[in-house]
Design an enzyme around this catalytic site. Structure first.
Site, PDB file in Angstrom:
ATOM      1  N   HIS A  84       0.820  -1.208   0.000  1.00  0.00           N
ATOM      2  CA  HIS A  84       0.000   0.000   0.000  1.00  0.00           C
ATOM      3  C   HIS A  84       0.857   1.263   0.000  1.00  0.00           C
ATOM      4  O   HIS A  84       0.542   2.234  -0.702  1.00  0.00           O
ATOM      5  CB  HIS A  84      -0.927  -0.002   1.219  1.00  0.00           C
ATOM      6  CG  HIS A  84      -2.102  -0.911   1.080  1.00  0.00           C
ATOM      7  ND1 HIS A  84      -3.065  -1.063   2.066  1.00  0.00           N
ATOM      8  CD2 HIS A  84      -2.490  -1.723   0.072  1.00  0.00           C
ATOM      9  CE1 HIS A  84      -3.977  -1.926   1.671  1.00  0.00           C
ATOM     10  NE2 HIS A  84      -3.649  -2.343   0.465  1.00  0.00           N
ATOM     11  N   TYR A  94      -9.151   4.289   2.671  1.00  0.00           N
ATOM     12  CA  TYR A  94      -9.809   3.239   3.453  1.00  0.00           C
ATOM     13  C   TYR A  94     -11.294   3.539   3.646  1.00  0.00           C
ATOM     14  O   TYR A  94     -12.118   2.627   3.687  1.00  0.00           O
ATOM     15  CB  TYR A  94      -9.118   3.073   4.808  1.00  0.00           C
ATOM     16  CG  TYR A  94      -7.853   2.268   4.718  1.00  0.00           C
ATOM     17  CD1 TYR A  94      -7.895   0.878   4.664  1.00  0.00           C
ATOM     18  CD2 TYR A  94      -6.612   2.887   4.663  1.00  0.00           C
ATOM     19  CE1 TYR A  94      -6.725   0.131   4.572  1.00  0.00           C
ATOM     20  CE2 TYR A  94      -5.443   2.158   4.572  1.00  0.00           C
ATOM     21  CZ  TYR A  94      -5.509   0.782   4.523  1.00  0.00           C
ATOM     22  OH  TYR A  94      -4.350   0.043   4.420  1.00  0.00           O
ATOM     23  N   GLU A 136       0.993   1.722   8.104  1.00  0.00           N
ATOM     24  CA  GLU A 136       1.467   2.454   6.927  1.00  0.00           C
ATOM     25  C   GLU A 136       1.987   3.832   7.298  1.00  0.00           C
ATOM     26  O   GLU A 136       2.955   4.325   6.694  1.00  0.00           O
ATOM     27  CB  GLU A 136       0.340   2.524   5.898  1.00  0.00           C
ATOM     28  CG  GLU A 136       0.062   1.165   5.271  1.00  0.00           C
ATOM     29  CD  GLU A 136      -1.341   1.009   4.721  1.00  0.00           C
ATOM     30  OE1 GLU A 136      -2.013   2.051   4.491  1.00  0.00           O
ATOM     31  OE2 GLU A 136      -1.779  -0.138   4.519  1.00  0.00           O
ATOM     32  N   TYR A 207       8.634  -3.194  -9.357  1.00  0.00           N
ATOM     33  CA  TYR A 207       9.811  -3.863  -9.905  1.00  0.00           C
ATOM     34  C   TYR A 207      10.866  -3.963  -8.810  1.00  0.00           C
ATOM     35  O   TYR A 207      11.171  -2.973  -8.127  1.00  0.00           O
ATOM     36  CB  TYR A 207      10.387  -3.081 -11.092  1.00  0.00           C
ATOM     37  CG  TYR A 207       9.467  -3.046 -12.294  1.00  0.00           C
ATOM     38  CD1 TYR A 207       9.366  -4.148 -13.143  1.00  0.00           C
ATOM     39  CD2 TYR A 207       8.698  -1.932 -12.570  1.00  0.00           C
ATOM     40  CE1 TYR A 207       8.513  -4.135 -14.233  1.00  0.00           C
ATOM     41  CE2 TYR A 207       7.840  -1.905 -13.660  1.00  0.00           C
ATOM     42  CZ  TYR A 207       7.749  -3.006 -14.490  1.00  0.00           C
ATOM     43  OH  TYR A 207       6.909  -2.991 -15.563  1.00  0.00           O
TER      44      TYR A 207
END
Length: 401
Positions: A84, A94, A136, A207
């Protein structure tokens, strides 16, 4: 949550097991219809393949199953939190997700979705959202507190494009603002965001960083997907075909919890298939550059030498360090390779039992989901403790081993 509310959530476990993907599919369809701007946040390739719907269904089921003690999900929650942060998900997202999730439960379950059940899931989701937002927030704070760190999307200049094989190209990315870049843990990834004209959307794609931290640039090594029309392949192919040296692309800060434990001195076995070698290259690069005395075994599988990226650089590393050895598997072997730790077929750790099963080693595995499943099962059969096996699945977490 009250005892009654927990019981109501637990009572939905059977339904979630049987119809969880139908629920999450309805949820995403509903959310994108009412909030189409979120198509720029979510990876539409994972939507197209159904991986995102499956991953969310598994996560909701796991939460319902463990509603009495969600702490057992800390590893899964941490992995999702890193993803996230790499997508710049914020607390306000959220609220949107919660509104559509609860509405979807009501629409999919119909009369079975009583007001009490919807209230219970509203409270349960609120607790989960608070947990995730808190995690987070800590990751965002950590990102900006270090030199060269940032949150959100930062422009980077492609200073070099280097072909590593017929399929894989490396991109050397320097901050367009001339500043430094944050260090990262070997094995982490960055999110790249590109505008895809075919979809008329910005799309993110993760990546792995394929070199050791250096404070100046990031390197990603990207496989071109032949004939691919889904957004994941479109992003990789656009990097190959339309992004040139001197161009600007946007990156989020490094994230991910599939990382080398750098404080250990125990042996390391790095097992990869195809482009799955990229996070392990970062680990190998780090171990050799820091002069680590740890024993290292590099095991890699590829179709043939032509598509085998980083073949010569890894061989040079192996030649320069007495404590590093490698084993390579090809579908077909060219003449002369048989006696040089090259083997025919897919990676088979049982075939290498005497060489790779180092005492007290940590095993890092990365590649396609079937590849990971086989390696983890083989290692377990060979007596390697589960806690010593670490793996990374590219994309939403749907793999259970």
């Amino acid at each position: 949550m009250t005892t009654e509310q927990k019981a109501l959530v637990t009572a939905t476990v059977g339904t979630l097991r049987a119809h969880g993907v139908a629920l999450t599919t309805h949820f995403y369809r509903r959310m994108f219809e009412h909030n189409p701007e979120l198509k720029n946040v979510f990876n539409m390739g994972n939507q197209q393949t159904g991986k995102q719907q499956t991953a969310l269904a598994m996560a909701v089921l796991a939460y319902a199953e463990n509603i009495e003690d969600p702490s057992v999900l800390v590893h899964a929650v941490t992995k999702i939190g890193h993803k996230h942060v790499s997508l710049d998900i914020r607390p306000e997202h959220y609220a949107i997700v919660g509104r559509h999730l609860i509405a979807s439960i009501g629409e999919v379950l119909g009369e079975a979705a009583t007001p009490a059940l919807l209230d219970a899931w509203t409270v349960a989701y609120g607790q989960l959202a608070k947990l995730m937002s808190g995690l987070e927030s800590g990751l965002y704070q950590k990102a900006v507190s270090q030199e060269g760190g940032w949150t959100g999307w930062r422009p980077f200049t492609v200073k070099q494009k280097v072909a590593e094989s017929t399929e894989i190209t490396s991109f050397y990315l320097y901050p367009a603002d001339g500043g430094r870049v944050a260090d990262f843990l070997p094995g982490q990834y960055v999110s790249v965001r590109l505008f895809l004209p075919a979809l008329n959307l910005f799309q993110p794609r993760q990546y792995s960083l394929s070199s050791a931290p250096n404070g100046e640039y990031y390197r990603i090594s990207v496989k071109k997907e032949a004939g691919s029309q889904h957004p994941n392949g479109m992003i990789s192919n656009r990097l190959h075909d339309f992004v040139h040296e001197g161009d600007i692309i946007e990156l989020a800060a490094p994230a991910g919890d599939f990382t080398l434990e750098t404080t250990k001195q125990t042996p390391v076995v790095l097992v990869s298939g195809g482009v799955g070698q990229t996070p392990l290259l970062s680990m190998l690069d780090y171990l050799t550059l820091t002069g680590s005395p740890r024993q290292v075994v590099w095991v890699h599988g590829s179709r043939n030498a032509q598509v085998h990226a980083f073949r010569e650089p890894v061989a040079d590393l192996v030649a320069g360090y007495d404590n590093v050895q490698q084993h390579i598997f090809y579908d077909t072997l060219a003449p002369g390779l048989e006696a040089k730790n090259h083997y025919t077929g897919i990676v088979d750790l049982q075939q290498l039992n005497g060489n790779t099963l180092l005492s007290e080693a940590d095993y890092y595995v990365c590649g396609p989901a079937p590849f990971i499943r086989k390696q983890v099962q083989d290692l377990t059969a060979l007596g390697v403790p589960r806690e010593a096996i670490h793996f990374e699945e590219f994309g939403p977490a749907t793999l259970s081993v």
